[in-house]
Design a protein around this motif. Structure first.
Motif, PDB file in Angstrom:
ATOM      1  N   LEU A  89       0.829  -1.205   0.000  1.00  0.00           N
ATOM      2  CA  LEU A  89       0.000   0.000   0.000  1.00  0.00           C
ATOM      3  C   LEU A  89       0.861   1.252   0.000  1.00  0.00           C
ATOM      4  O   LEU A  89       1.859   1.338   0.701  1.00  0.00           O
ATOM      5  N   ARG A  90       0.459   2.180  -0.808  1.00  0.00           N
ATOM      6  CA  ARG A  90       1.135   3.472  -0.867  1.00  0.00           C
ATOM      7  C   ARG A  90       0.133   4.534  -0.492  1.00  0.00           C
ATOM      8  O   ARG A  90      -1.066   4.384  -0.730  1.00  0.00           O
ATOM      9  N   LYS A  91       0.634   5.619   0.047  1.00  0.00           N
ATOM     10  CA  LYS A  91      -0.249   6.736   0.390  1.00  0.00           C
ATOM     11  C   LYS A  91      -0.013   7.866  -0.588  1.00  0.00           C
ATOM     12  O   LYS A  91       1.102   8.179  -0.955  1.00  0.00           O
ATOM     13  N   GLY A 113     -13.196  19.632  -5.987  1.00  0.00           N
ATOM     14  CA  GLY A 113     -14.658  19.642  -6.161  1.00  0.00           C
ATOM     15  C   GLY A 113     -15.350  18.704  -5.200  1.00  0.00           C
ATOM     16  O   GLY A 113     -14.701  17.955  -4.472  1.00  0.00           O
ATOM     17  N   PRO A 114     -16.673  18.703  -5.186  1.00  0.00           N
ATOM     18  CA  PRO A 114     -17.426  17.913  -4.208  1.00  0.00           C
ATOM     19  C   PRO A 114     -17.279  16.402  -4.388  1.00  0.00           C
ATOM     20  O   PRO A 114     -17.380  15.651  -3.415  1.00  0.00           O
ATOM     21  N   GLN A 115     -16.992  15.925  -5.609  1.00  0.00           N
ATOM     22  CA  GLN A 115     -16.835  14.487  -5.810  1.00  0.00           C
ATOM     23  C   GLN A 115     -15.441  14.006  -5.396  1.00  0.00           C
ATOM     24  O   GLN A 115     -15.248  12.855  -5.081  1.00  0.00           O
ATOM     25  N   HIS A 116     -14.473  14.889  -5.433  1.00  0.00           N
ATOM     26  CA  HIS A 116     -13.115  14.503  -5.096  1.00  0.00           C
ATOM     27  C   HIS A 116     -12.736  15.114  -3.762  1.00  0.00           C
ATOM     28  O   HIS A 116     -12.340  16.266  -3.682  1.00  0.00           O
ATOM     29  N   GLN A 117     -12.860  14.267  -2.733  1.00  0.00           N
ATOM     30  CA  GLN A 117     -12.692  14.741  -1.372  1.00  0.00           C
ATOM     31  C   GLN A 117     -11.280  15.198  -1.038  1.00  0.00           C
ATOM     32  O   GLN A 117     -11.090  16.062  -0.214  1.00  0.00           O
ATOM     33  N   GLY A 118     -10.272  14.603  -1.657  1.00  0.00           N
ATOM     34  CA  GLY A 118      -8.902  14.934  -1.277  1.00  0.00           C
ATOM     35  C   GLY A 118      -8.505  14.212  -0.019  1.00  0.00           C
ATOM     36  O   GLY A 118      -9.174  13.280   0.411  1.00  0.00           O
ATOM     37  N   GLY A 119      -7.400  14.614   0.575  1.00  0.00           N
ATOM     38  CA  GLY A 119      -6.889  13.943   1.762  1.00  0.00           C
ATOM     39  C   GLY A 119      -5.895  12.866   1.375  1.00  0.00           C
ATOM     40  O   GLY A 119      -5.366  12.868   0.266  1.00  0.00           O
ATOM     41  N   ILE A 120      -5.645  11.931   2.294  1.00  0.00           N
ATOM     42  CA  ILE A 120      -4.642  10.895   2.040  1.00  0.00           C
ATOM     43  C   ILE A 120      -5.346   9.639   1.554  1.00  0.00           C
ATOM     44  O   ILE A 120      -6.239   9.122   2.207  1.00  0.00           O
ATOM     45  N   ILE A 121      -4.964   9.187   0.379  1.00  0.00           N
ATOM     46  CA  ILE A 121      -5.594   8.011  -0.207  1.00  0.00           C
ATOM     47  C   ILE A 121      -4.578   6.874  -0.205  1.00  0.00           C
ATOM     48  O   ILE A 121      -3.425   7.058  -0.583  1.00  0.00           O
ATOM     49  N   GLU A 122      -5.019   5.702   0.246  1.00  0.00           N
ATOM     50  CA  GLU A 122      -4.159   4.526   0.210  1.00  0.00           C
ATOM     51  C   GLU A 122      -4.538   3.682  -0.990  1.00  0.00           C
ATOM     52  O   GLU A 122      -5.699   3.434  -1.235  1.00  0.00           O
ATOM     53  N   PHE A 123      -3.514   3.227  -1.712  1.00  0.00           N
ATOM     54  CA  PHE A 123      -3.800   2.383  -2.873  1.00  0.00           C
ATOM     55  C   PHE A 123      -2.691   1.358  -3.012  1.00  0.00           C
ATOM     56  O   PHE A 123      -1.546   1.619  -2.636  1.00  0.00           O
ATOM     57  N   PRO A 124      -3.016   0.150  -3.531  1.00  0.00           N
ATOM     58  CA  PRO A 124      -1.970  -0.864  -3.688  1.00  0.00           C
ATOM     59  C   PRO A 124      -1.128  -0.587  -4.927  1.00  0.00           C
ATOM     60  O   PRO A 124      -1.654  -0.302  -5.997  1.00  0.00           O
ATOM     61  N   ALA A 125       0.197  -0.648  -4.756  1.00  0.00           N
ATOM     62  CA  ALA A 125       1.124  -0.448  -5.873  1.00  0.00           C
ATOM     63  C   ALA A 125       1.533  -1.818  -6.420  1.00  0.00           C
ATOM     64  O   ALA A 125       1.466  -2.810  -5.707  1.00  0.00           O
ATOM     65  N   PRO A 126       1.957  -1.885  -7.704  1.00  0.00           N
ATOM     66  CA  PRO A 126       2.318  -3.180  -8.294  1.00  0.00           C
ATOM     67  C   PRO A 126       3.489  -3.857  -7.571  1.00  0.00           C
ATOM     68  O   PRO A 126       4.394  -3.197  -7.081  1.00  0.00           O
TER      69      PRO A 126
END
Ligand SMILES: [Zn+2]
Length: 102
Positions: free
Chosen positions: A40-42, A49-62
């Protein structure tokens, strides 16, 4: 490449060693796959905009496939993968229990 999308794999090295997860995406050309909850990467995102909250997003890297072992769908053990042919059709084969699977 012996690991495909939808497989369950075991991580055998790195900080996620010992974790298992499902392959969400495969990049056969780079010998890398994305495994759920592994590597996981942050990412810090700005609010857009209202649909894109922002902040810290965690996502799996290859992850490189050499850091992974396939978990056999039949015997549920981490295994090496071989190939088997039935006529023209190529199957993957579990080197532990000899089960054939696509
Ligand atoms: Zn097996």
């Amino acid at each position: 490449m012996k690991i495909k999308k939808g497989d369950t794999v075991l991580v055998i090295s790195g900080k996620d060693k010992g974790k298992t997860g499902k392959v969400l995406k495969a990049f056969p050309r780079e010998f890398r796959v994305i495994v759920e909850n592994v590597n996981l990467r942050k990412k810090h995102m700005r609010r857009r905009g209202p649909q894109h909250q922002g902040g810290i997003i965690e996502f799996p890297a290859p992850v490189h496939v050499s850091n992974l072992k396939l978990i056999c769908p039949k015997c549920k053990n981490p295994t090496r993968v071989g190939y088997a042919f039935e006529g023209e059709v190529k199957f993957r084969r579990c080197k532990r229990c000899n089960a054939k699977f696509k």
